[in-house]
Design a protein around this motif. Structure first.
Motif, PDB file in Angstrom:
ATOM      1  N   GLN A  68      21.710  55.207  28.089  1.00  0.00           N
ATOM      2  CA  GLN A  68      21.143  56.519  27.746  1.00  0.00           C
ATOM      3  C   GLN A  68      20.203  57.019  28.838  1.00  0.00           C
ATOM      4  O   GLN A  68      19.064  57.407  28.587  1.00  0.00           O
ATOM      5  N   ILE A  69      20.713  56.976  30.061  1.00  0.00           N
ATOM      6  CA  ILE A  69      19.989  57.581  31.182  1.00  0.00           C
ATOM      7  C   ILE A  69      20.937  58.509  31.925  1.00  0.00           C
ATOM      8  O   ILE A  69      22.149  58.288  31.960  1.00  0.00           O
ATOM      9  N   ASP A  70      20.393  59.543  32.514  1.00  0.00           N
ATOM     10  CA  ASP A  70      21.219  60.517  33.227  1.00  0.00           C
ATOM     11  C   ASP A  70      21.481  60.053  34.667  1.00  0.00           C
ATOM     12  O   ASP A  70      20.901  59.067  35.138  1.00  0.00           O
ATOM     13  N   ARG A  71      22.356  60.780  35.337  1.00  0.00           N
ATOM     14  CA  ARG A  71      22.729  60.427  36.717  1.00  0.00           C
ATOM     15  C   ARG A  71      21.522  60.438  37.650  1.00  0.00           C
ATOM     16  O   ARG A  71      21.401  59.577  38.518  1.00  0.00           O
ATOM     17  N   ASP A  72      20.634  61.418  37.482  1.00  0.00           N
ATOM     18  CA  ASP A  72      19.471  61.494  38.370  1.00  0.00           C
ATOM     19  C   ASP A  72      18.600  60.250  38.249  1.00  0.00           C
ATOM     20  O   ASP A  72      18.136  59.710  39.255  1.00  0.00           O
ATOM     21  N   THR A  73      18.380  59.791  37.033  1.00  0.00           N
ATOM     22  CA  THR A  73      17.593  58.581  36.826  1.00  0.00           C
ATOM     23  C   THR A  73      18.340  57.361  37.357  1.00  0.00           C
ATOM     24  O   THR A  73      17.768  56.521  38.057  1.00  0.00           O
ATOM     25  N   PHE A  74      19.618  57.279  37.038  1.00  0.00           N
ATOM     26  CA  PHE A  74      20.442  56.136  37.448  1.00  0.00           C
ATOM     27  C   PHE A  74      20.466  55.982  38.969  1.00  0.00           C
ATOM     28  O   PHE A  74      20.398  54.868  39.491  1.00  0.00           O
ATOM     29  N   TYR A  75      20.556  57.094  39.673  1.00  0.00           N
ATOM     30  CA  TYR A  75      20.643  57.048  41.135  1.00  0.00           C
ATOM     31  C   TYR A  75      19.301  57.231  41.826  1.00  0.00           C
ATOM     32  O   TYR A  75      19.242  57.430  43.038  1.00  0.00           O
ATOM     33  N   ASN A  76      18.210  57.129  41.084  1.00  0.00           N
ATOM     34  CA  ASN A  76      16.873  57.179  41.663  1.00  0.00           C
ATOM     35  C   ASN A  76      16.524  55.763  42.117  1.00  0.00           C
ATOM     36  O   ASN A  76      16.191  54.903  41.296  1.00  0.00           O
ATOM     37  N   ASP A  77      16.589  55.506  43.420  1.00  0.00           N
ATOM     38  CA  ASP A  77      16.406  54.133  43.898  1.00  0.00           C
ATOM     39  C   ASP A  77      14.964  53.640  43.806  1.00  0.00           C
ATOM     40  O   ASP A  77      14.704  52.466  44.043  1.00  0.00           O
ATOM     41  N   SER A  78      14.025  54.499  43.437  1.00  0.00           N
ATOM     42  CA  SER A  78      12.676  54.004  43.177  1.00  0.00           C
ATOM     43  C   SER A  78      12.558  53.479  41.746  1.00  0.00           C
ATOM     44  O   SER A  78      11.540  52.897  41.378  1.00  0.00           O
ATOM     45  N   LEU A  79      13.595  53.682  40.938  1.00  0.00           N
ATOM     46  CA  LEU A  79      13.646  53.155  39.576  1.00  0.00           C
ATOM     47  C   LEU A  79      14.717  52.080  39.412  1.00  0.00           C
ATOM     48  O   LEU A  79      14.496  51.058  38.759  1.00  0.00           O
ATOM     49  N   VAL A  80      15.904  52.333  39.984  1.00  0.00           N
ATOM     50  CA  VAL A  80      17.078  51.484  39.744  1.00  0.00           C
ATOM     51  C   VAL A  80      17.654  50.993  41.077  1.00  0.00           C
ATOM     52  O   VAL A  80      17.911  51.790  41.983  1.00  0.00           O
ATOM     53  N   ALA A  81      17.848  49.690  41.160  1.00  0.00           N
ATOM     54  CA  ALA A  81      18.576  49.094  42.287  1.00  0.00           C
ATOM     55  C   ALA A  81      19.921  48.609  41.748  1.00  0.00           C
ATOM     56  O   ALA A  81      20.014  48.158  40.603  1.00  0.00           O
ATOM     57  N   ILE A  82      20.956  48.724  42.574  1.00  0.00           N
ATOM     58  CA  ILE A  82      22.288  48.270  42.177  1.00  0.00           C
ATOM     59  C   ILE A  82      22.816  47.366  43.287  1.00  0.00           C
ATOM     60  O   ILE A  82      23.037  47.817  44.415  1.00  0.00           O
ATOM     61  N   ILE A  83      22.982  46.093  42.949  1.00  0.00           N
ATOM     62  CA  ILE A  83      23.480  45.102  43.905  1.00  0.00           C
ATOM     63  C   ILE A  83      24.680  44.407  43.267  1.00  0.00           C
ATOM     64  O   ILE A  83      24.518  43.512  42.434  1.00  0.00           O
ATOM     65  N   PRO A  84      25.893  44.830  43.618  1.00  0.00           N
ATOM     66  CA  PRO A  84      27.070  44.165  43.044  1.00  0.00           C
ATOM     67  C   PRO A  84      27.307  42.790  43.667  1.00  0.00           C
ATOM     68  O   PRO A  84      26.685  42.430  44.670  1.00  0.00           O
ATOM     69  N   MET A  85      28.204  42.045  43.073  1.00  0.00           N
ATOM     70  CA  MET A  85      28.581  40.738  43.606  1.00  0.00           C
ATOM     71  C   MET A  85      29.325  40.875  44.927  1.00  0.00           C
ATOM     72  O   MET A  85      29.201  40.040  45.802  1.00  0.00           O
ATOM     73  N   GLY A  86      30.099  41.938  45.034  1.00  0.00           N
ATOM     74  CA  GLY A  86      30.793  42.257  46.275  1.00  0.00           C
ATOM     75  C   GLY A  86      30.500  43.712  46.609  1.00  0.00           C
ATOM     76  O   GLY A  86      30.566  44.572  45.740  1.00  0.00           O
ATOM     77  N   PHE A  87      30.179  43.998  47.848  1.00  0.00           N
ATOM     78  CA  PHE A  87      29.792  45.360  48.229  1.00  0.00           C
ATOM     79  C   PHE A  87      30.979  46.245  48.587  1.00  0.00           C
ATOM     80  O   PHE A  87      30.824  47.455  48.687  1.00  0.00           O
ATOM     81  N   CYS A  88      32.135  45.646  48.823  1.00  0.00           N
ATOM     82  CA  CYS A  88      33.309  46.410  49.249  1.00  0.00           C
ATOM     83  C   CYS A  88      34.408  46.353  48.187  1.00  0.00           C
ATOM     84  O   CYS A  88      34.538  45.350  47.476  1.00  0.00           O
ATOM     85  N   TYR A  89      35.186  47.419  48.109  1.00  0.00           N
ATOM     86  CA  TYR A  89      36.310  47.448  47.172  1.00  0.00           C
ATOM     87  C   TYR A  89      37.279  46.326  47.537  1.00  0.00           C
ATOM     88  O   TYR A  89      37.791  46.268  48.658  1.00  0.00           O
TER      89      TYR A  89
END
Length: 193
Positions: A68-89
């Motif tokens: 229940q968060i919007d795209r702006d919040t989700f992609y705000n890197d001062s709030l959310v970091a996203i580190i997948p297991m693999g960085f490439c497709y």
């Protein structure tokens, strides 16, 4: 310890996966040491690969709905970091679905990146690859059902792909109980309305 900018340049210049079907294109979201929520998933899909933005696809829409968060919040890197297991497709499997993330990626980069994220309050472990890497072998259903066992540091979730829709129907407690707790925790951590 090298600076975050230097590390991110190294990550984005990585060509370890040169043989992948669409070539190397590391995609992650780390830009601020102030991020409080870490999302650890599998690897970018084709739409994320094309745009260069992680979770920029229907599974990302579903994950944002779960949180229940919007795209702006989700992609705000001062709030959310996203580190997948693999960085490439990683490419497609012959029988459908994406290949697993490359096994070399997380050991090479994950801990170095986490050193620059001292304010993380909760890590979402999205899908089996993230859960097995961080927690050891186990079943997603068991971990999601028993999510309280992993708090306050981790919150295991199924992968939000379309395939999970059938799993959600079989496990109604996920929407009725678990998402309620998840949303409250995310709201508290991100301090969003």
């Amino acid at each position: 310890m090298e600076s975050l900018d230097t590390l991110l340049t190294e990550v984005r210049d990585c060509r370890f996966c040169e043989g992948l079907p669409l070539g190397p294109k590391p995609i992650l979201q780390v830009g601020s040491p102030k991020a409080r929520l870490l999302i650890t998933g599998q690897a970018p899909g084709t739409l994320a690969h094309e745009s260069g933005i992680t979770f920029n696809d229907p599974s990302g829409d579903r994950l944002r709905e779960w949180l229940q968060i919007d795209r702006d919040t989700f992609y705000n890197d001062s709030l959310v970091a996203i580190i997948p297991m693999g960085f490439c497709y990683p490419g497609r499997l012959e029988k459908g679905g994406d290949r697993p993330p490359r096994k070399e990626c997380a050991p090479k980069w994950r801990e170095k990146l986490l050193q620059h994220l001292p304010d993380i309050k909760l890590t979402l472990l999205v899908g089996s690859y993230a859960q097995n890497y961080v927690l050891g072998k186990g079943k997603v259903t068991d971990r999601v059902r028993d999510f309280q066992d992993y708090l306050p540091q981790y919150f295991p979730l199924p992968h939000p792909s379309w395939r999970t829709l059938a799993w959600v129907k079989k496990n109604p407690y996920f929407e009725d109980e678990i998402l309620v707790v998840l949303r409250e925790k995310v709201k508290q951590i991100l301090q969003v309305r």
